[in-house]
Scaffold this motif. Sequence first.
Motif: not given
Length: 198
Positions: A135, A161-165, A170, A180, A182-183, A185
Amino acid sequence: MPSATRTAARSRQALGTTGSLVAVVLILGAVKWLQQNPAVAWSLAALLLAAAAAKLTLTLRRYRKRRRKSGAAGGYLKLTAGEFEQAVADLMTTSGATGTRIVGGSGDLGADVIGYTRSGRKIVAQCKRYGPKKPVGSPDVQRFVGTAVPHHHADIAVLVTTSRFTAPALRYASEHNVLTVDGAQLAEWERTGYVGWL
């Protein structure tokens, strides 16, 4: 026997020539008739245009369905860091950003993509192509906050990002007005072509 073969070949050639002539005569007749009946011609043109639009819509739906099936964020992981930055720049452009350009690379000071909203507000995006198990943490957001506005003069700072936070990332982003993506979204953005900040 060779003479029968030649005769058959000549018959096929004559038939092909006759068929071509008939096709030309029919096409010319149809064109002349359409010139004399413009309302029918316009209706036919509208019908052909509607069919082409339907075909395009169907093709786009199939493309989007394939992308959803494979997972957009997963597809982005197959790209290099530079290709991912280009993909984000392309998404920004198709969503309405203007003057979009990639500025990432050595010494980019946290900015990978820069663009402008329709109203002229400057967007600075940082792209993090991380795998699902990595993340984006608070230190990543802090570094971006430290350069997005002071150095790049961003009106809108976005971390994609392709991942998450992580939760702290956040929270820090929210406190410092960093958007932000994330993947999940990112996949939705690609599917709809819409984000609220553009």
